[in-house]
Write a protein that holds these residues in place. Structure first.
Motif, short mmCIF file in Angstrom:
data_model
loop_
_atom_site.label_atom_id
_atom_site.label_comp_id
_atom_site.label_asym_id
_atom_site.label_seq_id
_atom_site.Cartn_x
_atom_site.Cartn_y
_atom_site.Cartn_z
N UNK A 129 -69.25 -15.46 55.44
CA UNK A 129 -69.01 -15.17 54.03
C UNK A 129 -69.71 -16.25 53.21
N UNK A 130 -71.05 -16.19 53.24
CA UNK A 130 -71.86 -17.27 52.68
C UNK A 130 -71.68 -17.42 51.17
N UNK A 131 -71.55 -16.32 50.46
CA UNK A 131 -71.38 -16.42 49.01
C UNK A 131 -70.06 -17.10 48.67
N UNK A 132 -68.99 -16.72 49.35
CA UNK A 132 -67.68 -17.32 49.08
C UNK A 132 -67.64 -18.78 49.54
N UNK A 133 -68.24 -19.05 50.70
CA UNK A 133 -68.23 -20.44 51.19
C UNK A 133 -69.09 -21.33 50.30
N UNK A 134 -70.21 -20.79 49.79
CA UNK A 134 -71.03 -21.55 48.85
C UNK A 134 -70.27 -21.83 47.56
N UNK A 135 -69.50 -20.84 47.11
CA UNK A 135 -68.70 -21.01 45.89
C UNK A 135 -67.64 -22.08 46.10
N UNK B 13 -77.83 -13.93 46.61
CA UNK B 13 -79.17 -13.77 47.18
C UNK B 13 -79.32 -12.45 47.93
N UNK B 14 -78.23 -11.72 48.13
CA UNK B 14 -78.34 -10.39 48.72
C UNK B 14 -78.93 -9.40 47.70
N UNK B 15 -78.53 -9.58 46.43
CA UNK B 15 -79.00 -8.68 45.37
C UNK B 15 -80.06 -9.33 44.48
N UNK B 16 -80.28 -10.64 44.67
CA UNK B 16 -81.31 -11.32 43.91
C UNK B 16 -80.98 -11.52 42.46
N UNK B 17 -79.73 -11.78 42.13
CA UNK B 17 -79.37 -12.01 40.73
C UNK B 17 -78.19 -12.99 40.64
N UNK B 18 -78.09 -13.62 39.47
CA UNK B 18 -76.98 -14.56 39.25
C UNK B 18 -75.70 -13.79 39.01
N UNK B 19 -74.61 -14.31 39.56
CA UNK B 19 -73.33 -13.63 39.44
C UNK B 19 -72.19 -14.64 39.61
N UNK B 20 -71.10 -14.41 38.91
CA UNK B 20 -69.90 -15.25 39.04
C UNK B 20 -68.87 -14.59 39.95
N UNK B 21 -69.26 -13.48 40.57
CA UNK B 21 -68.31 -12.69 41.36
C UNK B 21 -67.67 -13.50 42.48
#
Length: 503
Positions: A472-478, A285-293
């Motif tokens: 680390x919201x992206x990693x915690x969400x993952x 959601x920082x870049x507004x696109x889907x990613x598996x990173x």
């Protein structure tokens, strides 16, 4: 009777021994008077207030969907009933991650919900309303149709029937639901700490922070006793409410369009919150696109050097499996030798602070060098037995005694009766409860957090909390999504086996 006494005593000793040794060395009885201080009473009042408000809102939002699933057997009703996995199986850390993301969305950030009482109430309502959903629906389904029809013949409308007939008849189920919701909100830890903040401390939070901050063990003990007494009194009152013996066919009634719409909205909101963690595991959601990173990054060497994701998952799987086996065996044995006193012993432990139990277990490690892994298993075992007890109660205590008696007449031993009769019949429900307890332990947080096992024995829930705490919201969400996939898989498997139970 002798076996029941031994099992009940064993369970009590497992609770009382660590607490007893801790009290012997640290507790000053004068600290009980501190409970009456203005500051402590303020904490007790707030803890009770937020639990009551949360329970009230949970009840209100559950009434209409409960009415819907009582009289409908369609797919939507099944999806709504499936929400029961949230309070028992949806990890509290996943709840925190989901609401942290939601409350930080641009259009909600201006409302400043995060770190307020509103955030606590909203999260508690989401988390616990499915409990009321289950108990209200089960209670209304048990009401014979002829009772309701007699009320309609006398000219009562649906609102009058609900308030004057249905509500009084489902009061026993309603109180059981209220007790569970109130206890979960009263002892709430992670939600209060992460979404409310330290300014909204409950007894459970104060116990943990006192133990880990000021190290005032005697005060923490006094607060733990206070919490235990309050919840035990509530539980004892509930045990006196006997369920009505209702016999007859369930009433079949068509629900209104409005009831269906409200139920649909409730279902959509609940699943949307559950799905938030899953969505943002694959959406940057920082870049507004889907990613598996972020998902792939969970297993990277760099991330695992600071946050032991892989070790945490392996340890959580191993410990959850071990605890589930022990819990299942013990619970089955204690129910096979059931007496009513067992109810009071098992459910009274709901009032025990998990944070306080955790610190007494750490003290056992200091006294006798008992490995933290063993103590962690003991703590999970003690807290999961009441849940397994509730899941298995009707299946084990209501098992047809004439089948066992016929086998005894034919000369079968107790072991043969179990392996050749009881196990084949109860197999599905036993596996179901095993999977469900596994899911609960896998997502447990309070004991792990208080024991601070991260450096020695990292677990998935604590690692996920560390990721969320460090923004680390992206990693915690993952990681939440990964945990959620595991837990939902266990829940679905357990429900499937439960529905196939033969009696």
């Amino acid at each position: 009777m002798k076996k029941n006494f031994i099992l009940n005593t064993l369970y009590l000793l497992l609770w009382l021994l660590p607490i007893g040794f801790f009290a012997r060395d640290f507790f000053n009885p004068e600290d009980l008077l501190e409970v009456l201080s203005a500051d402590t009473l303020k904490i007790v009042v707030f803890t009770t207030k937020q639990a009551l408000i949360s329970a009230l809102f949970s009840f209100i939002v559950a009434i209409v969907p409960a009415y819907y699933i009582t009289y409908n057997k369609n797919k939507m009703a099944r999806f709504i009933e499936g929400l029961i996995f949230i309070p028992f199986f949806f990890p509290v850390i996943s709840t925190i991650v989901s609401f942290s993301i939601i409350f930080n969305l641009e259009f909600l950030r201006n409302f400043q919900v995060l770190y307020t009482l509103k955030a606590i109430i909203i999260a508690n309502t989401f988390y616990n309303s499915p409990i009321f959903l289950k108990y209200i629906a089960e209670g209304m389904r048990a009401i014979p149709g002829e009772i309701l029809e007699a009320a309609r013949v006398d000219g009562a409308g649906e609102r009058k029937i609900f308030l004057s007939v249905k509500l009084p008849l489902i009061m026993p189920q309603l109180f059981r639901g209220f007790f569970l919701v109130f206890v979960y909100c009263f002892t709430s830890f992670a939600i209060i700490l992460s979404l409310g903040g330290i300014n909204f401390s409950t007894l459970e939070v104060v116990i943990a922070t006192t133990l880990m901050g000021s190290f005032d063990f005697s005060r923490a003990f006094a607060l733990g006793i206070t919490q235990f007494i309050l919840l035990t009194l509530l539980n004892s009152a509930g045990q006196r409410i006997e369920a009505y013996e209702l016999h007859g066919k369930q009433s079949i009634r068509k629900t209104s369009f409005l009831v269906g719409i409200i139920s649909l909205i409730y279902m959509a909101v609940q699943y949307l919150i559950v799905g938030t963690g899953l969505i943002f595991a694959f959406f940057d959601f920082y870049r507004g696109r889907f990613s598996l990173t972020s998902f792939i990054g969970l297993f990277s060497r760099d991330l695992n050097a600071s946050y032991p994701v892989i070790k945490g998952l392996i340890n959580s799987l191993a410990i959850s499996g071990c605890v589930s086996v022990l819990t299942l065996i013990f619970t089955y044995l204690i129910l096979r030798n059931y007496t009513k006193i067992t109810n009071y012993i098992i459910f009274s432990t709901f009032g025990m602070s998990s944070a306080f139990l955790a610190i007494t277990l750490i003290y056992m490690n200091i006294l006798w060098y008992i490995p933290l892994g063993v103590l962690l298993i003991a703590g999970y075992f003690l807290t999961s037995v009441p849940i397994a007890y509730s899941f298995l109660f009707q299946y084990v205590t209501k098992f047809p005694e004439d089948i066992r008696e016929a086998a005894r007449v034919d000369g079968a031993s107790s072991l043969k009766i179990f392996t050749h009769i009881e196990l084949p019949i109860l197999k599905n429900i036993l596996i179901s409860v095993f999977l469900q307890i596994f899911a609960i332990i896998f997502g447990e947080f309070t004991i792990t957090y208080t024991m601070q096992t991260g450096s020695v024995l990292p677990l998935a829930s604590l690692t996920n909390y560390s990721l969320a705490s460090n923004k680390m919201f992206l990693e915690s969400a993952a990681m939440s999504s990964l945990n959620l996939i595991i837990i939902i898989g266990l829940f679905v498997g357990g429900q499937y086996l439960k529905e196939r139970e033969v009696y």
